[in-house]
Structure formats: structure tokens, C-alpha cells
Design an enzyme around this catalytic site. Sequence first.
Site, PDB file in Angstrom:
ATOM      1  N   ASP A  71     -27.777 -11.614  -4.494  1.00 32.19           N
ATOM      2  CA  ASP A  71     -26.920 -10.463  -4.720  1.00 32.19           C
ATOM      3  C   ASP A  71     -25.734 -10.635  -3.766  1.00 32.19           C
ATOM      4  O   ASP A  71     -25.777 -11.459  -2.847  1.00 32.19           O
ATOM      5  CB  ASP A  71     -27.721  -9.190  -4.413  1.00 32.19           C
ATOM      6  CG  ASP A  71     -26.870  -7.944  -4.387  1.00 32.19           C
ATOM      7  OD1 ASP A  71     -26.135  -7.709  -5.359  1.00 32.19           O
ATOM      8  OD2 ASP A  71     -26.933  -7.214  -3.375  1.00 32.19           O
ATOM      9  N   ASP A  73     -23.233  -7.590  -2.547  1.00 29.74           N
ATOM     10  CA  ASP A  73     -22.983  -6.440  -1.673  1.00 29.74           C
ATOM     11  C   ASP A  73     -24.214  -6.086  -0.841  1.00 29.74           C
ATOM     12  O   ASP A  73     -25.299  -5.846  -1.379  1.00 29.74           O
ATOM     13  CB  ASP A  73     -22.549  -5.235  -2.511  1.00 29.74           C
ATOM     14  CG  ASP A  73     -21.304  -5.541  -3.327  1.00 29.74           C
ATOM     15  OD1 ASP A  73     -20.343  -6.065  -2.754  1.00 29.74           O
ATOM     16  OD2 ASP A  73     -21.306  -5.268  -4.546  1.00 29.74           O
ATOM     17  N   THR A 139     -24.208 -10.254  -9.228  1.00 28.15           N
ATOM     18  CA  THR A 139     -23.913  -8.924  -8.687  1.00 28.15           C
ATOM     19  C   THR A 139     -24.025  -7.849  -9.761  1.00 28.15           C
ATOM     20  O   THR A 139     -23.790  -8.108 -10.945  1.00 28.15           O
ATOM     21  CB  THR A 139     -22.504  -8.896  -8.067  1.00 28.15           C
ATOM     22  OG1 THR A 139     -22.202  -7.568  -7.624  1.00 28.15           O
ATOM     23  CG2 THR A 139     -21.433  -9.332  -9.067  1.00 28.15           C
ATOM     24  N   GLY A 140     -24.367  -6.654  -9.334  1.00 32.91           N
ATOM     25  CA  GLY A 140     -24.426  -5.520 -10.245  1.00 32.91           C
ATOM     26  C   GLY A 140     -23.087  -4.846 -10.451  1.00 32.91           C
ATOM     27  O   GLY A 140     -23.009  -3.810 -11.116  1.00 32.91           O
ATOM     28  N   LYS A 177     -29.798  -7.759 -14.118  1.00 30.78           N
ATOM     29  CA  LYS A 177     -29.761  -9.097 -13.524  1.00 30.78           C
ATOM     30  C   LYS A 177     -30.870 -10.008 -14.044  1.00 30.78           C
ATOM     31  O   LYS A 177     -30.774 -11.231 -13.929  1.00 30.78           O
ATOM     32  CB  LYS A 177     -29.862  -8.992 -11.998  1.00 30.78           C
ATOM     33  CG  LYS A 177     -28.705  -8.250 -11.344  1.00 30.78           C
ATOM     34  CD  LYS A 177     -28.880  -8.150  -9.850  1.00 30.78           C
ATOM     35  CE  LYS A 177     -27.748  -7.373  -9.207  1.00 30.78           C
ATOM     36  NZ  LYS A 177     -27.902  -7.254  -7.743  1.00 30.78           N
ATOM     37  N   ASP A 192     -30.776  -6.735  -1.531  1.00 34.16           N
ATOM     38  CA  ASP A 192     -31.085  -5.608  -0.653  1.00 34.16           C
ATOM     39  C   ASP A 192     -31.680  -4.415  -1.380  1.00 34.16           C
ATOM     40  O   ASP A 192     -32.282  -3.542  -0.757  1.00 34.16           O
ATOM     41  CB  ASP A 192     -29.812  -5.146   0.072  1.00 34.16           C
ATOM     42  CG  ASP A 192     -28.796  -4.572  -0.899  1.00 34.16           C
ATOM     43  OD1 ASP A 192     -28.508  -3.350  -0.823  1.00 34.16           O
ATOM     44  OD2 ASP A 192     -28.295  -5.316  -1.759  1.00 34.16           O
TER      45      ASP A 192
END
Length: 237
Positions: A71, A73, A139-140, A177, A192
Site C-alpha cells: 500500500d 499511504d 493504492t486505494g 485491491k 496499514d
Amino acid sequence: MKLTTIAVSSLLACAFASGSAFADPKLPGTETGFSSVEIMQQGEPAQLHWVSVDDIAKSLEGKPPMAVGFDIDDTVLFSSPGFYRGQQQFSPNGYSYLKSQQFWDKMNCEWEKFSLPKQVGQKLITMHQKRGDSIFFITGRTGSKCEISTQYLKDTFGIEKMNKVIFAGSSKTEYTKTKYIKANNIKLYYGDSDGDVISARNAGAEGIRIMRNSASSYKPVPQNGIYGEKIVKDSQY
């Protein structure tokens, strides 16, 4: 450098992003979890499955190079400065900026340069590159027609064979994802959020938790260990 909560936390106190606008589906935990704030105050709970970067490296000894995913962020980058700026510009009294394509265009195409690299990101990426592993970033975030994230990550972490960042977007009903982790045959995925761990498991990969720094603009801070997953020590920095 270590990111502390002194000036940064006061700056971001009113800027946290509600899970309603930038999140995955919710899955109840199976274990007792602890937030980064609790861990910083009380120490590392012994019942959690702690691992170091060296521990992960040793567990991979003798295994051929593989695909690993990250990921972005709060995992490899502390990107709250850009998110804070976006809230002030697009929705100072709320979180609708996270649904604004204008914000995502700014974040992905300009404000990424204000993101700070996390020490744990550098250590993990260095370790995996030494093994010859292929590195993917999923990334989302909502994607944009332009983006500087790929080049920024390549330059920041010294990635030799850089794959273009995958912008999976976010959904309250789907782990967005998962399909990308599966499609790229990723075996380990670091993130995270709770959704990162579950997305990896749903794809047949192992999800390893990176602790979100307590000064992050993305609140609430997750409960690390609620799925019995491995957690990287000192990974809030």
C-alpha cells in the site's frame, strides 16, 4: 527521520478522514487489537505477532524471487500533508474532498511531492530488492489521468525495476485491491489498514500489518493485530 506527534499532530488534529469516504468493507476482528497510540503509550503487547524486517528476510531464505506488494499511504509514505491541504482547499468543514476528482488530481499529480518516506518502507524495499523480488504498489486512491507517484516512489526508495502504481480505488462493498494482488501473483502484501490484510488473504497472499503513525490524517487509527496478522515492529516510522 522519525515522525513524531508533536507539531504534526496538532496541525492535523482537525483533518482526519472519516472511514465513510475512503475505506474498505468492515470485517469483525478475531483477536484483541491495539492502536499505534496504545502501543506507543504502553509498549508492544506480547500477545501480538511481532516481526522485524530481519525476521521476514530470514523466513524467505531459500525461496525464489517473488512478487510483493505495498500500500502507499501510511505504509511506505506519510502522505498526510497532501490530504490535509486537500481538505483545507476542497472541504474545510468535512470530508467530501475525498470524493472530489479535483482533489485526487492534485494529490496524484502534484502534492505527492510533499509525502514523507517512512523508514520501514525503505528497509522493506531494500530487503526485497536484494532478494530480487518484484515490487508492486497498489493504492486505494482514486486514479487520475496524470500521476507522479510512480516516479516519486522510484526515486525516493531507489527502486531499480519500477512497476507503474496501481490505483485500485475504494469501495464500501468490495475489497478493490484483491483482484490486483491476485492478478500479479503477489505473495506478500504490506499495508496499514484492515482492508489491506483482508484483501491480501482474499487473494491467497499473506497480509502483513504496517502500523499507521498516530499523527496520520486518516482516522480512526486501526487496531493492529485484530486478525492475528504479523505486525512489523516500529513500523509507525
